[in-house]
Design a protein around this motif. Sequence first.
Motif, PDB file in Angstrom:
ATOM      1  N   LEU A 295      41.867 -83.613  63.910  1.00 30.24           N
ATOM      2  CA  LEU A 295      41.633 -82.267  63.394  1.00 30.24           C
ATOM      3  C   LEU A 295      42.926 -81.532  63.075  1.00 30.24           C
ATOM      4  N   GLY A 296      44.007 -81.998  63.658  1.00 33.55           N
ATOM      5  CA  GLY A 296      45.333 -81.514  63.308  1.00 33.55           C
ATOM      6  C   GLY A 296      45.479 -80.006  63.313  1.00 33.55           C
ATOM      7  N   GLY A 297      45.941 -79.459  62.185  1.00 36.55           N
ATOM      8  CA  GLY A 297      46.279 -78.045  62.100  1.00 36.55           C
ATOM      9  C   GLY A 297      45.106 -77.096  62.127  1.00 36.55           C
ATOM     10  N   ILE A 298      43.866 -77.589  61.978  1.00 38.12           N
ATOM     11  CA  ILE A 298      42.730 -76.666  61.996  1.00 38.12           C
ATOM     12  C   ILE A 298      42.156 -76.463  63.402  1.00 38.12           C
ATOM     13  N   LEU A 299      42.620 -77.224  64.380  1.00 35.32           N
ATOM     14  CA  LEU A 299      42.132 -77.075  65.750  1.00 35.32           C
ATOM     15  C   LEU A 299      42.676 -75.770  66.334  1.00 35.32           C
ATOM     16  N   SER A 300      41.771 -74.844  66.713  1.00 41.22           N
ATOM     17  CA  SER A 300      42.216 -73.541  67.205  1.00 41.22           C
ATOM     18  C   SER A 300      41.815 -73.260  68.648  1.00 41.22           C
ATOM     19  N   ALA A 301      40.857 -73.991  69.213  1.00 39.23           N
ATOM     20  CA  ALA A 301      40.483 -73.806  70.622  1.00 39.23           C
ATOM     21  C   ALA A 301      39.855 -75.082  71.151  1.00 39.23           C
ATOM     22  N   PHE A 302      40.157 -75.366  72.421  1.00 38.50           N
ATOM     23  CA  PHE A 302      39.592 -76.536  73.092  1.00 38.50           C
ATOM     24  C   PHE A 302      39.380 -76.145  74.551  1.00 38.50           C
ATOM     25  N   GLU A 303      38.169 -75.668  74.858  1.00 35.15           N
ATOM     26  CA  GLU A 303      37.834 -75.132  76.172  1.00 35.15           C
ATOM     27  C   GLU A 303      36.914 -76.090  76.919  1.00 35.15           C
ATOM     28  N   PHE A 304      36.989 -76.054  78.260  1.00 33.93           N
ATOM     29  CA  PHE A 304      36.091 -76.911  79.024  1.00 33.93           C
ATOM     30  C   PHE A 304      35.474 -76.148  80.192  1.00 33.93           C
ATOM     31  N   LEU A 305      34.308 -76.613  80.630  1.00 29.25           N
ATOM     32  CA  LEU A 305      33.681 -76.143  81.865  1.00 29.25           C
ATOM     33  C   LEU A 305      32.906 -77.294  82.470  1.00 29.25           C
ATOM     34  N   ASP A 306      32.766 -77.272  83.800  1.00 25.36           N
ATOM     35  CA  ASP A 306      32.044 -78.364  84.451  1.00 25.36           C
ATOM     36  C   ASP A 306      30.591 -77.973  84.690  1.00 25.36           C
ATOM     37  N   SER A 307      29.838 -78.882  85.284  1.00 28.15           N
ATOM     38  CA  SER A 307      28.394 -78.673  85.456  1.00 28.15           C
ATOM     39  C   SER A 307      28.098 -77.475  86.355  1.00 28.15           C
ATOM     40  N   ASP A 308      28.917 -77.262  87.379  1.00 25.69           N
ATOM     41  CA  ASP A 308      28.696 -76.116  88.262  1.00 25.69           C
ATOM     42  C   ASP A 308      28.907 -74.798  87.514  1.00 25.69           C
ATOM     43  N   ALA A 309      29.870 -74.788  86.612  1.00 25.95           N
ATOM     44  CA  ALA A 309      30.101 -73.592  85.802  1.00 25.95           C
ATOM     45  C   ALA A 309      28.911 -73.326  84.882  1.00 25.95           C
ATOM     46  N   MET A 310      28.404 -74.365  84.244  1.00 29.24           N
ATOM     47  CA  MET A 310      27.257 -74.204  83.362  1.00 29.24           C
ATOM     48  C   MET A 310      26.028 -73.722  84.133  1.00 29.24           C
ATOM     49  N   SER A 311      25.777 -74.301  85.283  1.00 29.62           N
ATOM     50  CA  SER A 311      24.623 -73.894  86.098  1.00 29.62           C
ATOM     51  C   SER A 311      24.736 -72.430  86.499  1.00 29.62           C
ATOM     52  N   LEU A 312      25.948 -71.993  86.806  1.00 27.13           N
ATOM     53  CA  LEU A 312      26.179 -70.609  87.216  1.00 27.13           C
ATOM     54  C   LEU A 312      25.870 -69.640  86.076  1.00 27.13           C
ATOM     55  N   VAL A 313      26.329 -69.978  84.873  1.00 28.43           N
ATOM     56  CA  VAL A 313      26.091 -69.127  83.713  1.00 28.43           C
ATOM     57  C   VAL A 313      24.596 -69.042  83.408  1.00 28.43           C
ATOM     58  N   LEU A 314      23.917 -70.175  83.427  1.00 25.98           N
ATOM     59  CA  LEU A 314      22.480 -70.192  83.136  1.00 25.98           C
ATOM     60  C   LEU A 314      21.684 -69.381  84.149  1.00 25.98           C
ATOM     61  N   LYS A 315      22.180 -69.322  85.377  1.00 20.22           N
ATOM     62  CA  LYS A 315      21.466 -68.612  86.435  1.00 20.22           C
ATOM     63  C   LYS A 315      21.726 -67.107  86.413  1.00 20.22           C
ATOM     64  N   HIS A 316      22.942 -66.713  86.101  1.00 21.57           N
ATOM     65  CA  HIS A 316      23.330 -65.312  86.328  1.00 21.57           C
ATOM     66  C   HIS A 316      23.536 -64.481  85.068  1.00 21.57           C
ATOM     67  N   LEU A 317      23.602 -65.088  83.889  1.00 16.89           N
ATOM     68  CA  LEU A 317      23.784 -64.303  82.669  1.00 16.89           C
ATOM     69  C   LEU A 317      22.480 -64.224  81.896  1.00 16.89           C
ATOM     70  N   ASP A 318      22.061 -63.023  81.593  1.00 14.86           N
ATOM     71  CA  ASP A 318      20.807 -62.816  80.867  1.00 14.86           C
ATOM     72  C   ASP A 318      20.900 -63.357  79.442  1.00 14.86           C
ATOM     73  N   GLY A 319      19.854 -64.026  79.011  1.00 13.39           N
ATOM     74  CA  GLY A 319      19.757 -64.465  77.622  1.00 13.39           C
ATOM     75  C   GLY A 319      20.509 -65.727  77.276  1.00 13.39           C
ATOM     76  N   VAL A 320      21.178 -66.353  78.244  1.00 15.66           N
ATOM     77  CA  VAL A 320      21.934 -67.570  77.959  1.00 15.66           C
ATOM     78  C   VAL A 320      21.009 -68.786  78.066  1.00 15.66           C
ATOM     79  N   ARG A 321      21.098 -69.646  77.063  1.00 12.69           N
ATOM     80  CA  ARG A 321      20.296 -70.870  77.056  1.00 12.69           C
ATOM     81  C   ARG A 321      21.204 -72.090  77.036  1.00 12.69           C
ATOM     82  N   ASN A 322      20.711 -73.164  77.578  1.00 14.67           N
ATOM     83  CA  ASN A 322      21.443 -74.425  77.556  1.00 14.67           C
ATOM     84  C   ASN A 322      21.508 -74.939  76.123  1.00 14.67           C
ATOM     85  N   PRO A 323      22.701 -75.067  75.530  1.00 11.11           N
ATOM     86  CA  PRO A 323      22.794 -75.536  74.145  1.00 11.11           C
ATOM     87  C   PRO A 323      22.383 -77.002  73.982  1.00 11.11           C
TER      88      PRO A 323
END
Length: 522
Positions: A295-323
């Motif tokens: 992707l070279g020069g067009i790559l602008s962000a590369f973020e990560f989260l683990d399964s515990d982070a995803m589970s936390l977001v799905l549980k505590h943030l309103d309106g968030v769905r598993n993509p």
Amino acid sequence: MEKWRAADRLLKFSSRFASAVNWNNSCKSKQGKYFYSVATTVHRNPLFSSISPDDISYFKTILGERGVVQDALALDAANTDWMGKYRGSSKLLLQPKNTEEVSQILKYCNSRCLAVVPQGGNTGLVGGSVPVFDEVIINVGLMRNILSFDKVIVSGVLVCEAGCILENLISFLDDEGFIMPLDLGAKGSCQIGGNVSTNAGGLRLLRYGSLHGSVLGLEAVLANGTVLDMLGTLRKDNTGYDLKHLFIGSEGSLGIVTKVSILTPPKLSSVNIAFLACEDYTSCQKLLLEAKKKLGGILSAFEFLDSDAMSLVLKHLDGVRNPLPPSIHNFYILIETTGSNETFDKENLEAFLLHSVESGLVANGVLAQDINQASSFWHIREGLPEALMKAGAVYKYDLSLPLEKMYDLVEEMRVQIGPAAKVVAYGHLGDGNLHLNISAPAYDDNILAKIEPFVYEWTSKNRGSISAEHGLGLMKAAKIHYSKSPETVRLMIDFDYCVFELLPDTSCLDDNHSIICLCLSA
């Protein structure tokens, strides 16, 4: 032992910067608990005065009635950090409207030996933007004017005051066809002066680099009220020391940043976002390498989260769905590309994703089809701090580590902590920044004793940094020796000494001094 002595001196001794920094370090929460594994008893420095009615009257002559805040409710908010872990007892909040007023405040405070703490949006996470004792709070939030924007001749140089909220700058530039090189989850509250003072990293450092590269100049006020005009807009200026870099990331310990000039890149028309799942951390690392290659020069962000982070977001943030339903994967990656050719960029990203799936690096994934879906992907990543706060107590550690070692710490921390708390990991994988969070129902000294000093020792042993982008503040001031050698710390102290020896009217200070104090928080 020598390392400890150097850091201990930083914590114990008073600052020679009498007026623009907070200078005694404590680790108490509002409940009176300590947030270090070893409690540190700190006493108010007797060299400094207390606020008198005459002081209040003087400040009102400078700022008017509205600029001198003594309201209990407003002071409670200004005394307490965003996480509710640190609380001061200041009885006075000053709100200057321009650089001259900041200068007059600091000159007076210096002459009266009144300690102050600079404050921006108070969104910091290390207790650096609130008083320890009864320091005068100087909040720059009313200094929020955009002074100039040159989108033709110099190509995107923005000059603004320190109190400008980051999101407002982002919106202004968007209308002008440009973007801020800095983007944070706290953009709705944080201020550019605090961003610069803490050298905030954010979500797109991978593409645009740190503020050391984007900030062209700044204006700052020193302890005695001296205004340093370094507000240049030139890309090149090799006339002596480039002193602005000393203020970027200095956490308010050298002066209060009042204005900033920053180089902003043009807004590109093609933005694509993918949300991917990986089954192991090794695949995440390989995927980053492939993204940089393909992707070279067009790559602008590369973020990560683990399964515990995803589970936390799905549980505590309103309106968030598993993509990527229905299951939870071990790791998730958010990739953003930014370019000028929509067709080419999208085809390039789709080809990269197809290759990544076929090679086994990616288990599942989805490419955002519109701006709403793209925003929902970013909301998962940016909403993690809020989800953690809703889950209960959280111990936060902002670390830089070699990429291959980053998740080893997470796994070892889980063994170290056991079932007493949940270890949640996410961060900026593209620049080696791990946000390590230990989530528990309530703050517990037994849990903390398992975290510290283990987390700092592990980071130091693996040649990492104990503060990637949050700064030191109260939380880590005494921990600097884990990331900096005694010689480096000594040079910081010597530099601090040199700066304040050059200032007139520092008679209220003794010969002991420290460079690591509190920050002007974003």
